[in-house]
Structure formats: C-alpha cells, structure tokens
Design a protein around this motif. Structure first.
Motif, PDB file in Angstrom:
ATOM      1  N   VAL A  35      91.364  49.304  82.160  1.00 11.62           N
ATOM      2  CA  VAL A  35      92.907  48.972  82.048  1.00 11.62           C
ATOM      3  C   VAL A  35      93.420  48.677  83.484  1.00 11.62           C
ATOM      4  O   VAL A  35      93.432  49.682  84.095  1.00 11.62           O
ATOM      5  N   GLY A  36      94.035  47.640  83.605  1.00 11.94           N
ATOM      6  CA  GLY A  36      94.724  47.406  84.856  1.00 11.94           C
ATOM      7  C   GLY A  36      95.355  46.078  84.872  1.00 11.94           C
ATOM      8  O   GLY A  36      95.163  45.282  84.189  1.00 11.94           O
ATOM      9  N   PRO A  37      96.130  45.582  86.063  1.00  7.78           N
ATOM     10  CA  PRO A  37      96.228  44.228  86.139  1.00  7.78           C
ATOM     11  C   PRO A  37      95.318  43.224  86.218  1.00  7.78           C
ATOM     12  O   PRO A  37      93.995  43.812  86.328  1.00  7.78           O
ATOM     13  N   ARG A  38      95.412  41.920  85.744  1.00  9.05           N
ATOM     14  CA  ARG A  38      94.705  41.054  85.999  1.00  9.05           C
ATOM     15  C   ARG A  38      93.831  40.929  87.241  1.00  9.05           C
ATOM     16  O   ARG A  38      94.350  41.057  88.370  1.00  9.05           O
ATOM     17  N   PRO A  39      92.415  40.666  87.256  1.00  7.83           N
ATOM     18  CA  PRO A  39      91.829  40.591  88.610  1.00  7.83           C
ATOM     19  C   PRO A  39      92.319  39.139  89.425  1.00  7.83           C
ATOM     20  O   PRO A  39      92.595  37.918  88.675  1.00  7.83           O
ATOM     21  N   HIS A  40      92.405  39.454  90.523  1.00 13.16           N
ATOM     22  CA  HIS A  40      93.155  38.368  91.568  1.00 13.16           C
ATOM     23  C   HIS A  40      92.126  37.393  92.147  1.00 13.16           C
ATOM     24  O   HIS A  40      91.335  38.177  92.999  1.00 13.16           O
ATOM     25  N   GLN A  41      92.307  36.204  92.260  1.00 13.21           N
ATOM     26  CA  GLN A  41      91.744  35.436  93.188  1.00 13.21           C
ATOM     27  C   GLN A  41      92.010  35.418  94.442  1.00 13.21           C
ATOM     28  O   GLN A  41      93.326  35.336  94.801  1.00 13.21           O
ATOM     29  N   PRO A  42      91.171  35.088  95.529  1.00 17.65           N
ATOM     30  CA  PRO A  42      91.567  35.206  97.082  1.00 17.65           C
ATOM     31  C   PRO A  42      92.669  33.964  97.182  1.00 17.65           C
ATOM     32  O   PRO A  42      93.601  34.095  97.979  1.00 17.65           O
TER      33      PRO A  42
ATOM     34  N   THR B 121      91.514  44.709  80.567  1.00 14.81           N
ATOM     35  CA  THR B 121      92.530  44.276  79.844  1.00 14.81           C
ATOM     36  C   THR B 121      93.794  45.031  80.526  1.00 14.81           C
ATOM     37  O   THR B 121      93.591  45.806  81.344  1.00 14.81           O
ATOM     38  N   GLY B 122      94.826  44.686  80.200  1.00  9.80           N
ATOM     39  CA  GLY B 122      96.181  45.279  80.672  1.00  9.80           C
ATOM     40  C   GLY B 122      97.227  45.071  79.974  1.00  9.80           C
ATOM     41  O   GLY B 122      97.200  44.431  79.075  1.00  9.80           O
TER      42      GLY B 122
ATOM     43  N   TYR C  23     105.303  47.377  86.153  1.00 11.92           N
ATOM     44  CA  TYR C  23     105.750  48.600  85.250  1.00 11.92           C
ATOM     45  C   TYR C  23     104.602  49.379  84.988  1.00 11.92           C
ATOM     46  O   TYR C  23     104.663  50.784  85.131  1.00 11.92           O
ATOM     47  N   TYR C  24     103.424  48.856  84.820  1.00  9.07           N
ATOM     48  CA  TYR C  24     102.099  49.452  84.484  1.00  9.07           C
ATOM     49  C   TYR C  24     102.006  50.622  85.411  1.00  9.07           C
ATOM     50  O   TYR C  24     101.449  51.800  85.358  1.00  9.07           O
ATOM     51  N   MET C  25     101.884  50.035  86.703  1.00  5.19           N
ATOM     52  CA  MET C  25     101.540  50.578  87.778  1.00  5.19           C
ATOM     53  C   MET C  25     102.370  52.006  88.212  1.00  5.19           C
ATOM     54  O   MET C  25     102.190  53.016  88.560  1.00  5.19           O
ATOM     55  N   GLU C  26     103.645  51.750  87.978  1.00  9.71           N
ATOM     56  CA  GLU C  26     104.669  52.729  88.205  1.00  9.71           C
ATOM     57  C   GLU C  26     104.833  53.725  87.219  1.00  9.71           C
ATOM     58  O   GLU C  26     105.470  54.744  87.555  1.00  9.71           O
ATOM     59  N   ASN C  27     104.269  53.383  85.925  1.00  7.74           N
ATOM     60  CA  ASN C  27     104.489  54.238  84.764  1.00  7.74           C
ATOM     61  C   ASN C  27     103.233  54.652  84.112  1.00  7.74           C
ATOM     62  O   ASN C  27     103.236  54.730  82.945  1.00  7.74           O
ATOM     63  N   TRP C  28     102.069  54.598  84.867  1.00  8.65           N
ATOM     64  CA  TRP C  28     100.935  54.853  84.315  1.00  8.65           C
ATOM     65  C   TRP C  28     100.697  56.126  83.722  1.00  8.65           C
ATOM     66  O   TRP C  28     101.297  57.070  84.041  1.00  8.65           O
ATOM     67  N   SER C  29      99.832  56.211  82.604  1.00  5.83           N
ATOM     68  CA  SER C  29      99.582  57.497  81.737  1.00  5.83           C
ATOM     69  C   SER C  29      98.272  57.152  81.242  1.00  5.83           C
ATOM     70  O   SER C  29      97.904  56.077  80.799  1.00  5.83           O
ATOM     71  N   LEU C  30      97.282  58.349  80.730  1.00  6.99           N
ATOM     72  CA  LEU C  30      96.376  58.179  80.013  1.00  6.99           C
ATOM     73  C   LEU C  30      96.889  57.734  78.476  1.00  6.99           C
ATOM     74  O   LEU C  30      96.151  56.769  77.907  1.00  6.99           O
ATOM     75  N   LYS C  31      98.006  58.119  78.169  1.00  9.45           N
ATOM     76  CA  LYS C  31      98.601  57.728  76.760  1.00  9.45           C
ATOM     77  C   LYS C  31      98.807  55.900  76.888  1.00  9.45           C
ATOM     78  O   LYS C  31      98.320  55.368  75.910  1.00  9.45           O
ATOM     79  N   LEU C  32      99.106  55.623  77.903  1.00 12.00           N
ATOM     80  CA  LEU C  32      99.547  54.112  77.948  1.00 12.00           C
ATOM     81  C   LEU C  32      98.296  53.467  78.011  1.00 12.00           C
ATOM     82  O   LEU C  32      98.129  52.226  77.338  1.00 12.00           O
ATOM     83  N   ASP C  33      97.242  53.954  78.570  1.00 11.27           N
ATOM     84  CA  ASP C  33      95.947  53.274  78.871  1.00 11.27           C
ATOM     85  C   ASP C  33      95.381  53.163  77.345  1.00 11.27           C
ATOM     86  O   ASP C  33      94.591  52.192  76.977  1.00 11.27           O
TER      87      ASP C  33
ATOM     88  N   ARG D  79      87.218  36.799  73.841  1.00 15.55           N
ATOM     89  CA  ARG D  79      87.088  37.473  75.090  1.00 15.55           C
ATOM     90  C   ARG D  79      85.648  38.136  75.317  1.00 15.55           C
ATOM     91  O   ARG D  79      85.666  39.162  76.212  1.00 15.55           O
ATOM     92  N   ILE D  80      84.732  37.309  74.664  1.00 16.32           N
ATOM     93  CA  ILE D  80      83.418  38.286  74.823  1.00 16.32           C
ATOM     94  C   ILE D  80      82.823  37.699  76.344  1.00 16.32           C
ATOM     95  O   ILE D  80      81.981  38.592  76.752  1.00 16.32           O
ATOM     96  N   ASP D  81      83.304  36.695  77.142  1.00 14.63           N
ATOM     97  CA  ASP D  81      83.039  36.434  78.273  1.00 14.63           C
ATOM     98  C   ASP D  81      83.376  37.400  79.074  1.00 14.63           C
ATOM     99  O   ASP D  81      82.777  37.405  80.280  1.00 14.63           O
ATOM    100  N   GLU D  82      84.436  38.138  78.771  1.00 19.43           N
ATOM    101  CA  GLU D  82      84.650  39.202  80.070  1.00 19.43           C
ATOM    102  C   GLU D  82      83.940  40.710  79.747  1.00 19.43           C
ATOM    103  O   GLU D  82      84.270  41.488  80.656  1.00 19.43           O
ATOM    104  N   LEU D  83      83.066  40.683  78.667  1.00 20.90           N
ATOM    105  CA  LEU D  83      82.524  42.186  78.584  1.00 20.90           C
ATOM    106  C   LEU D  83      81.471  42.418  79.768  1.00 20.90           C
ATOM    107  O   LEU D  83      81.575  43.547  79.992  1.00 20.90           O
TER     108      LEU D  83
END
Length: 462
Positions: free
Chosen positions: A384-391, A412-413, A434-444, A366-370
C-alpha cells in the motif's frame, strides 16, 4: 530519530527473546545438575520433561516481549543503557516470570521446583541486561569507529545555539550525529551547493526567531530533497500534527515528521510486505503461468516489462505483465496529442491503441500489476502506498507534489481505491498526502480490503 537508533532498536526484541530462552534453559540445567540433584532430588522431570519445559519457556519469552513493549523497553524515543533501563528490565522480567506461576496455577499442574522459577527470574534479569549492554557496545563501536548508522546534520542559524549543539554531538557520539557544516543564513542556493558537495541527512534550524517565510522555504527544501527537518522552537511556536520532541541534547528540538510511518511502524509495514509478498507469489504461480502463456500467444514480445520508476529518491525497475505491443514506450511521443489528462503531468488514453487484447483484460482486472509483488519483496515498493512515479512525470511536479515521494509507492493505495486514473491529479496528490500524514496499519488493511472489493468493477483502469 537517527538511523542508528532505528537499526539497533529493531534488533532488541530478538535479542531479548533469545536471552529469555537462554535464562530458562540455564535454570533448568542448573537445577538438574549432578551436584544440585545430590543435595535435593529432582521431582519434576516426569511431569515436566525438558521438551515440555522448553515449550513453556518459549511461550513465556514471547509473552515477555509484550510486557517489555508495554513498559516502553522498545520505545524509539529512548536511547542508551543505564540504571533506569536496568530497573525497567527487572520489572518487565518479574512480570513475565509471574506468568509462569499463573500458568501453573490455572492448569493445576504439579511443578515442584520453586528453585527453578527463582533461578530463571535471576538469570533472565542478568541475561537480558547483558544482551542490552552488548547491543549498546556494538552500536557505540559502529558509531565511533566506522560511522555506521550515523546521521549527517547541517546546523543553521544562531551561532551560539549551533555551536552548543555541535559541541554536544561531538562529545556524545552515541547520539549518532556528525555535523557536516554550520551556517548562519538560510540561503537556499547555499544549501543546494552544500548538497552537491556532501551528504546531508538532517537540517536543524537553531534560530527560534527565523522569519516564517524563510522557515517554510527550508522546510520545502528538505521535503524535496528527502532531508529530515528539525528546529529549535520559540516559546509560542505553533505545533503541527506529526512532531517529535528530543531533549537529549539539552536543547529542546522539534522534528516535523513527513509521516507517522516511522520507527516500529516502518519495521512492521516492511515485515508485512515481506511475508505477504512471499505467500502471494507462491500462491499465484499457477495464475502467472496462465497469463504468461496468454500474453505469448496474443502478441510478440516478452511476458514481463520493466518500467523505470522513482522510489524515495532512487530509480528502480517496476515489474508488470506486458499489456501493450512491443516497444510501446517508443510510440508514446507520437500519441501525446491524444492524452486525456490535461490537469497534470500524467499520460492517459482511454482506448490506447498500443494495448493488446489480453492486455485489456489483465489491466481491467489489475492482474498486470501482480508482478509488482517482486518489487515489494525487494523493498522497492510496498503493498500500500502512492502510485509509482515515472521520472518524466516527476520532472514536471511542483514542490507540493514531491511530498508524496518521501514514502515507498504501493501496488494499491488510497487514490487507487478512490477513483484511480479518473481522479484529477491534484486530488490524487491530496489523497496520497493524507495517507502519508495519517498512516496506520488499520488504514493499510482498509485499503487492501477495499481493493479486493472493487478490483473487478473499477472502470478507471485502462
């Protein structure tokens, strides 16, 4: 919550902090002034010189912010300034100044100036109120003169209710709303035509008896177009998990939130992203240099690639270390028959012939994503979040897939630590939702720690 509320509430804490420090300094210089010293000599300068006193003031000011927060002075649900707010400030300041007395008592230090404590208390109440009032005046000015931070709202439904709301927004500019249109019938095609003509930030459905199907269609329309959905509920309206009640208009309005990642959650997440990306980019400079040299020696082409991605309705360029041969994207159409992902719009080939030798290693680790830390610093992505989306992928998404486009993508997500590209597309969407609807710093924090644990043994990267 309007954009104006978010912007101006976020600057209240630093304003309060500066006002508390100013109050402490004013009390000190008042007590040590020549005319007051002649009346009563200053006895604390040896045990409490100004430098030491300033450190105490800063500590107490920081503590006061915690007290202010506990007492609800930074609540995103409250708006405006009045006597009740001034009373809250007086209580919070009193609790903060009390910390000085407790500090002196516990340390057993001699601080013979009851006057300076009393003066600091009075100055703090006055200064913090003045600071709040100035912020309120500035907010009012920008709202009324330049529409800065204003929310453009479309009112839909009952003529009587929409007219009442429109009149309220018109007479009370501090609410931060401008009504762009009032319509009676929930016609989606009509809504689309309105969006083509003007900007709409919110849609308020002011028809408690609207059919469930029509209400759901409007809600889905808002989700797809990143518009805040609110409604005037009927007595027996079913409540969902992420809601906020607003009664400032005189009519109860429920906002169905896309995510709890709102208000201070959004601010805290952004601050963490900024500081973390800066620190990590500095620490990773040696690794970046080594990877850059390896990529250049391995194959022809640039060190970095910039790929088109979508974040919250806007296109941006995602930074990655180049792991494929030059012009790999132009070859992609020729390899579509090898795509192993048949369950959705994603494209994946396990042994992609376009990937270089160095590319396989940096992908696996995963170094390519740094380099995406640059996107995080710019505010286009989050840690932290969903995968980046392509057009081209988004063009094939169904309505319920588009819900995850409402928040920033992440390096990452939850989906990435749960199987990444080995997951069926629908399962990935469920996890991101689920992540979007239940987000918290603890989850991150959990997701970041889990990412570190599995980064070298996750076989799903390719």
């Amino acid at each position: 919550m309007t954009k104006s509320q978010l912007i101006f509430n976020s600057i209240l804490a630093p304003v309060d902090f500066l006002m508390m420090i100013l109050a402490g300094i004013s009390a000190y210089y008042l007590r040590t002034s020549k005319w007051l010293s002649n009346i009563r000599p200053v006895l604390f300068e040896l045990s409490m010189p100004f430098e030491k006193y300033l450190g105490l003031v800063i500590t107490v000011s920081l503590f006061s912010l915690i007290v202010f927060a506990i007492l609800g002075l930074y609540s995103m649900k409250t708006n405006g300034y009045g006597l009740s707010k001034a009373f809250q400030i007086a209580i919070a300041v009193s609790a903060s100044i009390l910390s000085i007395i407790i500090y002196i008592f516990l340390r057993g230090e001699f601080f013979n100036s009851r006057f300076i404590i009393l003066a600091a208390w009075l100055f703090a109440i006055i200064y913090v109120n003045i600071g709040r009032l100035i912020v309120q005046i500035i907010q009012h000015y920008f709202l009324t003169k330049s529409n800065f931070g204003i929310n453009r709202v479309l009112l839909l439904g009952n003529e009587k209710l929409t007219k009442q709301l429109s009149n309220t927004f018109e007479t009370n500019k501090d609410l931060g709303y401008i009504v762009v249109k009032r319509i009676l019938k929930p016609d989606i095609e009509h809504l689309k035509s309105i969006l083509d003509e003007t900007i709409v930030d919110e849609i308020i459905v002011a028809d408690p008896d609207l059919a469930k199907e029509s209400l759901l269609n409007i809600y889905n329309f808002c989700q797809e177009n990143r518009i805040v959905f609110k409604m005037v509920p009927n007595l027996f309206q079913a409540l969902t998990t992420n809601i906020e009640m607003d009664i400032s208009t005189g009519i109860p309005i429920i906002e169905i939130k896309k995510t709890p990642l709102d208000g201070w959650g959004k601010i805290n997440k952004r601050l963490i992203d900024i500081f973390s990306s800066i620190i990590l980019l500095i620490l990773l400079i040696p690794l970046f240099l080594i990877v850059a040299i390896a990529i250049k020696l391995d194959s022809e082409g640039p060190v970095f690639v910039k790929l088109k991605r979508i974040s919250q309705g806007k296109q941006f360029l995602l930074w990655k270390f180049r792991s494929m041969i030059k012009n790999a994207e132009s070859i992609k159409p020729q390899l579509k028959h090898l795509n192993e992902r048949r369950d959705g719009p994603l494209f994946k080939i396990k042994n992609d012939p376009r990937v270089t030798k160095v590319g396989r290693f940096i992908r696996k680790t995963r170094i390519d994503e740094l380099p995406q830390l640059i996107n995080v610093l710019k505010g286009e992505m989050s840690l932290v979040g969903p995968r980046p989306h392509q057009p081209d992928e988004i063009a094939q998404y169904k309505s319920h897939h588009k819900k995850v486009l409402n928040i920033k993508p992440g390096i990452t997500g939850l989906a990435q630590i749960s199987g990444s590209s080995d997951l069926p597309f629908e399962e990935e969407i469920k996890l991101d939702t689920y992540y979007m609807e239940n987000w918290s710093l603890k989850l991150d924090i959990y997701i970041l720690l889990k990412t570190l644990i599995i980064v070298f043994r996750d076989k799903s990267a390719c």
